[in-house]
Write an enzyme that holds these catalytic residues in place. Structure first.
Site: not given
Length: 511
Positions: A204, A282, A316, A412
Site C-alpha cells: 500500500k 521504521e 526520517c 520532528e
C-alpha cells in the site's frame, strides 16, 4: 521506448531572498508503459469504483487519477498473495535470486523515467530522484544476492541418538505500507528482502506517491515475477484507514512492515496484535547533529548541508537538532550560512539548477512555519530564510540562539529548518541529544578518537554517522531504538525479518 506520456506543469515562484527558478512550464515525458493508474493484483491491472488525484506538490496541478482501492480490493490482493505464496516459497533460492536481479536490471534501464515520476509526485530535484532510483535498485541487487545466503544451523546434541536442526522458512504474506518521501526505495528495501526470503507481498503506497509503486509493479511483471507475488493497492487518504485495517488484521497476513510516523505505527501495532503478526516498524526520528570543538568545521558544514537539506529536510534520518560546542559555534554558523547562500536554490525539481523542491503539501510547509514562529517567539534569531512561500514551498531556514524548550527541538520537523543550540560540555550534549522518546539516527563531528567512541556508544539511536552526514546504504542495517521502531531493514539482517526459525529434532538414530 514506444509511446510516451506528456504532462505539463507550471512553476510560479516569486523572488524570496534565496536564488530562485524563473517562471516556466515543466513536462513529464515518460514511457506510457510506466505511467500506470490502476491497482495491480494477481498479475492483472484492476480498476476500482472511484479514483483519486495525484498532484505535483510544486504547482498543485494534477498529474494523474489513480484507482482508489478499498477494503474489497485489499482483500483480493491478500488472497492472491496467499495463494501465490505456496508456489513462490518452493522456488529455489537461485530462481528467486535471478528474478530479483532481472527486476534490478529493469530499474537501472528505466532510471530516468522512474526518477521523473518521483520528481513530479514527490517534488525531489532530479539529481536526488536519480539517486533514489540507484538506491532502490541497490536493494534489489543486494537481496538478490542475500537470497542465496539464508543459512540454518546444525546444533550439537547432548543425546547420541538425535540431531538438532534449525531451519529458516518464510513467514508468509507480508503487508508493506510505505511513505511518500522515498516512494521507490522504501518499497524495494522491504519487498526485496521479503521476496528473497520466499514471502509474497501486498504493497500500500502513500496516497501522495502511488505512481512510483505502480511503475515498479510494471517492471516486476516485465522481470517475470509470478502473478500474486507482488501486488499494489493504491488508495486515497480517506480510504487508507480501512485498507490498512485489512492489511494488518487479515488472518492470512503473516507479517506487517511499515515506515511512517510513530503515531500511525502505534495504531498498526494494535491492529497486528490481535492476530499476533510479525511486525517491522521504521518510525519517526529526531536526529541530533553534534559538532565538537575538535571537529573539522568545513566537513561539519558539508555534513550538515547533506543531512538537513536532502529532499528539503523530508527524510526520517534528517538532522533535526544541531548542537555546536561554544568555541566553534560562531565560526560554524558563519560558514553554514554562506554555504546555504551559495548552494541552495528553490524551484521545480525538473529544473537542473534546483536543489530544494517543495514540501509534500501545504500542511507540511505550515508545520515548518509554525515551528519557526514558535522559536522566534521564544528568543531564536532567524539568520537565513524563515518564511513560508506560496503553495508547498518554505525557505531553507537557519536559526540561532535556540533553546531546548522550543518546539523545533522537541518534535520532528520534516522540513528545511536548521536550529542551532550552543553547548559547553560533552555531557551536556549527550543529555540534550538523548532527551527524546525516539532514537533513529544521530551524527557527530569530532577528531578526538576517544570522544568519538564515547559519544557513539552513548547516543541512544540505532544509527550513528561519524564525520559523515549521509549514512544509508543497502549493505548496512537501518532501524532505530526507543519509539523509532522495531526490527532492521537492509544488510544481512533485513532478510531475517521475513523468516521464521523452525527447530527440527531428528531422533531415533543409530550411530
Amino acid at each position: 521506448m514506444g509511446s510516451f506520456c506528456h504532462l505539463r506543469s507550471r512553476c510560479l515562484l516569486s523572488q524570496f531572498g534565496l536564488p530562485f527558478v524563473m517562471h516556466r512550464q515543466y513536462s513529464l515525458d515518460i514511457s506510457a508503459q510506466l505511467l500506470r493508474t490502476q491497482g495491480y493484483v494477481n498479475g492483472q491491472w484492476i480498476n476500482a469504483p472511484s479514483t483519486f488525484p495525484v498532484l505535483d506538490p510544486a504547482t498543485g496541478e494534477e498529474i494523474a487519477n489513480v484507482a482508489d482501492c478499498g477494503p474489497a480490493e485489499a482483500k483480493l490482493a491478500v488472497d492472491a498473495a496467499y495463494k501465490a505464496f505456496y508456489s513462490w516459497k518452493h522456488h529455489t533460492v537461485k530462481e528467486r535470486s535471478v528474478l530479483l536481479r532481472k527486476w534490478y536490471d529493469l530499474l537501472t534501464l528505466n532510471k530516468k523515467d522512474l526518477a521523473k515520476l518521483i520528481t513530479f509526485e514527490c517534488g525531489k530535484p532530479m539529481k536526488e530522484s536519480l539517486g533514489e532510483i540507484a538506491y532502490a535498485a541497490g536493494f534489489l541487487e543486494w537481496f538478490s544476492e542475500e537470497a542465496r545466503r539464508v543459512y540454518g544451523d546444525v546444533v550439537p546434541s547432548a543425546a547420541k541418538d538425535r540431531k538438532i536442526l534449525l531451519l529458516k522458512q518464510p513467514v508468509g504474506v507480508a503487508s508493506i505500507i510505505t511513505p511518500w518521501n522515498f516512494p521507490s526505495a522504501m518499497i524495494t528495501r522491504k519487498v526485496g528482502a521479503a521476496l528473497a526470503a520466499g514471502c509474497t507481498v501486498v504493497v500500500k503506497p502513500a496516497e501522495d506517491t502511488p505512481l512510483s509503486a505502480l511503475a515498479l509493479a510494471e517492471l516486476a511483471s516485465q522481470a517475470g515475477i509470478p502473478a500474486g507475488v507482488f501486488n499494489v493497492v493504491p488508495c486515497s487518504r480517506e480510504k487508507t484507514p480501512s485498507v490498512g485495517t485489512v492489511l494488518c488484521t487479515d488472518p492470512l497476513v503473516g507479517k506487517v512492515s511499515f515506515t511512517g510516523s510513530t503515531a500511525t505505527g502505534k495504531i498498526l501495532l494494535k491492529h497486528a496484535a490481535d492476530t499476533v503478526k510479525r511486525v517491522s516498524m521504521e518510525l519517526g526520528g529526531h536526529a541530533p547533529f553534534i559538532v565538537f570543538d575538535s571537529a573539522d568545521v568545513d566537513k561539519a558544514v558539508t555534513g550538515a548541508m547533506n543531512s538537513k537539506f536532502r529532499n528539503s529536510g523530508q527524510t526520517c534520518v534528517c538532522s533535526n537538532r544541531f548542537l555546536v560546542q561554544s568555541r566553534i559555534h560562531d565560526h560554524f554558523i558563519e560558514k553554514l550560512g554562506k554555504a546555504m547562500d551559495a548552494e541552495l536554490r528553490l524551484g521545480h525539481g525538473s529544473d537542473p539548477n534546483t536543489t530544494q523542491g517543495p514540501l509534500i503539501n501545504v500542511r507540511a510547509s505550515e508545520k515548518v512555519e509554525h515551528q519557526v514562529m514558535d522559536a522566534v517567539s521564544r528568543g531564536a534569531k532567524v539568520l537565513r530564510g524563515g518564511k513560508r512561500l506560496d503553495g508547498s514551498f518554505h525557505q531553507p531556514t537557519l536559526l540561532a540562539d535556540v533553546t531546548t524548550d522550543m518546539l523545533c527541538t522537541r518534535e520532528e520537523t520534516f522540513g528545511p529548518l536548521l536550529p542551532v543550540i550552543r553547548f559547553n560540555t560533552e555531557e551536556e550534549a549527550l543529555a540534550i541529544a538523548n532527551a527524546s522518546h525516539v532514537g533513529l539516527a544521530g551524527y557527530l563531528f569530532s577528531q578526538d578518537v576517544s570522544q568519538i567512541w564515547r559519544v557513539a556508544e552513548n547516543l541512544e539511536v540505532g544509527m550513528v554517522g561519524v564525520n559523515e552526514g549521509l549514512l544509508s546504504t543497502p549493505e548496512a542495517s537501518f532501524g532505530g531504538v526507543k519509539q523509532s521502531g522495531l526490527g532492521r531493514e537492509g544488510s544481512k539482517y533485513g532478510i531475517e525479518e521475513y523468516l521464521d526459525v523452525k527447530y527440527m529434532c531428528f531422533g531415533g538414530l543409530t550411530l
